[in-house]
Design a protein around this motif. Structure first.
Motif, PDB file in Angstrom:
ATOM      1  N   SER A 349      -3.395 -10.101   2.145  1.00  0.00           N
ATOM      2  CA  SER A 349      -3.905  -8.957   1.395  1.00  0.00           C
ATOM      3  C   SER A 349      -2.814  -7.898   1.372  1.00  0.00           C
ATOM      4  O   SER A 349      -1.763  -8.037   2.017  1.00  0.00           O
ATOM      5  CB  SER A 349      -5.155  -8.406   2.070  1.00  0.00           C
ATOM      6  N   THR A 350      -3.070  -6.819   0.650  1.00  0.00           N
ATOM      7  CA  THR A 350      -2.103  -5.719   0.623  1.00  0.00           C
ATOM      8  C   THR A 350      -1.868  -5.173   2.021  1.00  0.00           C
ATOM      9  O   THR A 350      -0.721  -4.939   2.445  1.00  0.00           O
ATOM     10  CB  THR A 350      -2.598  -4.601  -0.309  1.00  0.00           C
ATOM     11  N   TYR A 351      -2.953  -4.963   2.766  1.00  0.00           N
ATOM     12  CA  TYR A 351      -2.837  -4.364   4.094  1.00  0.00           C
ATOM     13  C   TYR A 351      -2.060  -5.285   5.043  1.00  0.00           C
ATOM     14  O   TYR A 351      -1.113  -4.844   5.709  1.00  0.00           O
ATOM     15  CB  TYR A 351      -4.226  -4.078   4.663  1.00  0.00           C
ATOM     16  N   SER A 352      -2.469  -6.565   5.114  1.00  0.00           N
ATOM     17  CA  SER A 352      -1.799  -7.462   6.058  1.00  0.00           C
ATOM     18  C   SER A 352      -0.338  -7.682   5.656  1.00  0.00           C
ATOM     19  O   SER A 352       0.526  -7.827   6.530  1.00  0.00           O
ATOM     20  CB  SER A 352      -2.542  -8.794   6.152  1.00  0.00           C
ATOM     21  N   ALA A 353      -0.057  -7.688   4.363  1.00  0.00           N
ATOM     22  CA  ALA A 353       1.326  -7.846   3.919  1.00  0.00           C
ATOM     23  C   ALA A 353       2.187  -6.675   4.393  1.00  0.00           C
ATOM     24  O   ALA A 353       3.314  -6.866   4.868  1.00  0.00           O
ATOM     25  CB  ALA A 353       1.372  -7.957   2.397  1.00  0.00           C
ATOM     26  N   ARG A 354       1.647  -5.465   4.268  1.00  0.00           N
ATOM     27  CA  ARG A 354       2.410  -4.302   4.735  1.00  0.00           C
ATOM     28  C   ARG A 354       2.621  -4.340   6.239  1.00  0.00           C
ATOM     29  O   ARG A 354       3.686  -3.950   6.736  1.00  0.00           O
ATOM     30  CB  ARG A 354       1.685  -3.020   4.327  1.00  0.00           C
ATOM     31  N   GLY A 357       5.483  -6.532   6.746  1.00  0.00           N
ATOM     32  CA  GLY A 357       6.699  -6.235   6.013  1.00  0.00           C
ATOM     33  C   GLY A 357       6.917  -7.176   4.846  1.00  0.00           C
ATOM     34  O   GLY A 357       8.067  -7.399   4.424  1.00  0.00           O
ATOM     35  N   LEU A 358       5.828  -7.724   4.313  1.00  0.00           N
ATOM     36  CA  LEU A 358       5.907  -8.670   3.201  1.00  0.00           C
ATOM     37  C   LEU A 358       5.150  -8.117   1.993  1.00  0.00           C
ATOM     38  O   LEU A 358       4.725  -6.962   2.003  1.00  0.00           O
ATOM     39  CB  LEU A 358       5.326 -10.025   3.633  1.00  0.00           C
TER      40      LEU A 358
END
Length: 473
Positions: A349-354, A357-358
């Motif tokens: 998701s957007t949150y887990s990617a941030r 660092g992805l």
């Protein structure tokens, strides 16, 4: 947002009143509009809102008589607001103007007093869906309780008709469910421009199931089968579901215990979908950024044998795992997840990617239409062929318990199925436990059948693992 986008969205859930919904798409939009206007009045610059409604009918029968009729109708408005890098979330099932206003205020109050989180925020403008296709996900089933009961009764009767050894039933059930939603973002106080998401669609899910019981007394055995589709016209016939469920129950009569051993294990296709699900969980954002996965830092690494591939296609028309965008409005794309046994992509998701660092992969809400295949599979590799590949070992058709540790990969489940000799089922077995480690099990996959089974968003044939521990008597 293009005219095509808006037309598609409205067509998918248009004329809602005639489809069993109480709210039209336009009314859902109005509620979202009201919530974002309240948020803007409070000084909120960034926010996301979703308004949804679902309804359905579930009917069950048992031993030729109606047992239960349930109608469900649910609705919700969910609002997330951002105060810088602080986030507040609130929801309500009350669509009155006062309740909407109070819900937005509650989210704002939470955001102002929540700790800052550098990963919080709307998806990047370049990631959100602007135009998206109609994926043919909405097929309402205009069925009433009497018609549903008649279908369920036919299904159960077909099971009883297979053999006098079908002595009882846990019942048959029919379910018809549908929902629609509208979601929208506000960014910097702006709405409905390129890079700011808004959209929605309707979807449906229908099913038929039965669970017959074979034998008597201590020798009774139970099994079940079901059919689930978005389009009711594509459901298996009640007679076919009933017959197959009965045959499965009969095949389990007079089971034996086996001695503890190590041997090859063949997972029936519906259970193999669970192995695929374990892989998805292990390479999903939450487990990765919390470092609670046995597949940490697996991107680009060999996790399966070189003959195994996993492909994801979110845009298959009418499929159960299809979605034009994820729960955050991020566009979905077809992609290889595993190629030649190597991990090519996570589920973020957007949150887990941030947090990692992805970049988001469009998986807020889960995976979409995964197909796990082997480059060694031939068209003729049906279940009998897979049993021949197994040779001598265990064919598992039922798993019990939750003995999967995704932190370590340790796997231990109660199981039942059949002992196979010389590539042919010899006798049913029960009261056994199979054990291993998922990392080793994945690398130990020697064959995947052409008997592909669809379980929700996962599609895979039977899976043969070279060796596992089997604890018996």
């Amino acid at each position: 947002m293009s005219a095509t986008h808006r037309t598609t969205s409205r067509r998918a859930a248009g004329d809602a009143g005639r489809q069993g919904f109480q709210y039209s798409t336009a009314q859902l939009e109005e509620l979202a509009d009201l919530a974002l206007k309240h948020a803007r009045a409070l000084g909120v610059a960034d926010a996301a809102v979703e308004v949804s409604e679902g309804c359905g009918l579930s009917v069950s029968v048992r031993r030729g008589a109606l047992e239960n009729v349930e109608r469900n109708r649910d609705k919700a408005l969910l609002i997330t607001v951002y105060a810088g890098q602080r986030r507040g979330h609130a929801s309500t099932s009350d669509f009155s103007p006062q309740a909407v206003r109070q819900t937005v205020r509650a989210a704002w109050d939470l955001a102002r007093y929540t700790a800052e989180d550098p990963a919080a925020g709307l998806p990047e403008e370049t990631d959100v869906a602007h135009d998206y296709p109609d994926l043919d996900l909405f097929h309402p089933w205009p069925i009433d309780a009497e018609q549903a009961a008649e279908i369920a009764l036919r299904c159960e009767a077909a099971a009883f008709a297979v053999s006098p050894r079908i002595t009882n039933s846990e019942g048959a059930a029919v379910s018809a469910q549908q929902s629609h939603f509208w979601a929208e973002h506000m960014r910097g106080g702006e709405r409905r421009r390129q890079g700011i998401f808004y959209g929605g669609y309707a979807s449906s899910r229908h099913s038929l199931s039965v669970a017959p019981i074979a034998g008597k007394g201590d020798g009774m055995q139970r099994d079940h089968w079901f059919s689930s589709q978005r389009n009711p016209a594509e459901l298996a016939s009640p007679e076919a579901v009933g017959r197959y469920a009965a045959e499965r129950a009969l095949a389990r009569l007079k089971p034996r215990k086996i001695a503890t051993t190590e041997c090859p294990v063949l997972f029936e296709a519906p259970l193999a979908a669970g192995l695929l699900g374990a892989f998805v969980q292990a390479v999903s954002g939450g487990a990765l950024y919390r470092r609670t996965s046995f597949l940490l830092d697996s991107l680009g690494r060999q996790v399966f044998p070189a003959h195994v591939d996993i492909f994801e296609d979110p845009h298959i028309l009418g499929a159960k795992g299809s979605a034009p965008f994820d729960d955050e409005g991020v566009r979905t794309v077809a992609r290889p997840v595993v190629s030649g046994g190597c991990v090519k992509g996570y589920f973020l998701s957007t949150y887990s990617a941030r947090k990692l660092g992805l970049r988001t992969t469009g998986h807020a809400g889960g995976s979409h239409n995964l197909l796990m295949t082997s480059r060694l599979t031939q068209p003729q590799d049906d279940l009998p062929a897979m049993l021949r590949k197994l040779g001598r070992g265990l064919f598992v058709t039922e798993l019990m318990g939750q003995g999967v540790n995704l932190v370590t990969g340790d796997y231990s489940r109660g199981a039942a199925g059949f002992w196979v000799e010389d590539g042919v089922i010899a006798y049913p077995v029960q009261e056994i436990t199979i054990a291993g480690n998922l990392a080793e099990m994945f690398k130990g996959i020697v064959a995947i059948g052409a008997d592909v089974y669809n379980l929700g968003a996962k599609n895979v044939g039977s899976v043969l693992i070279e060796r596992m521990k089997v604890a018996g008597s």
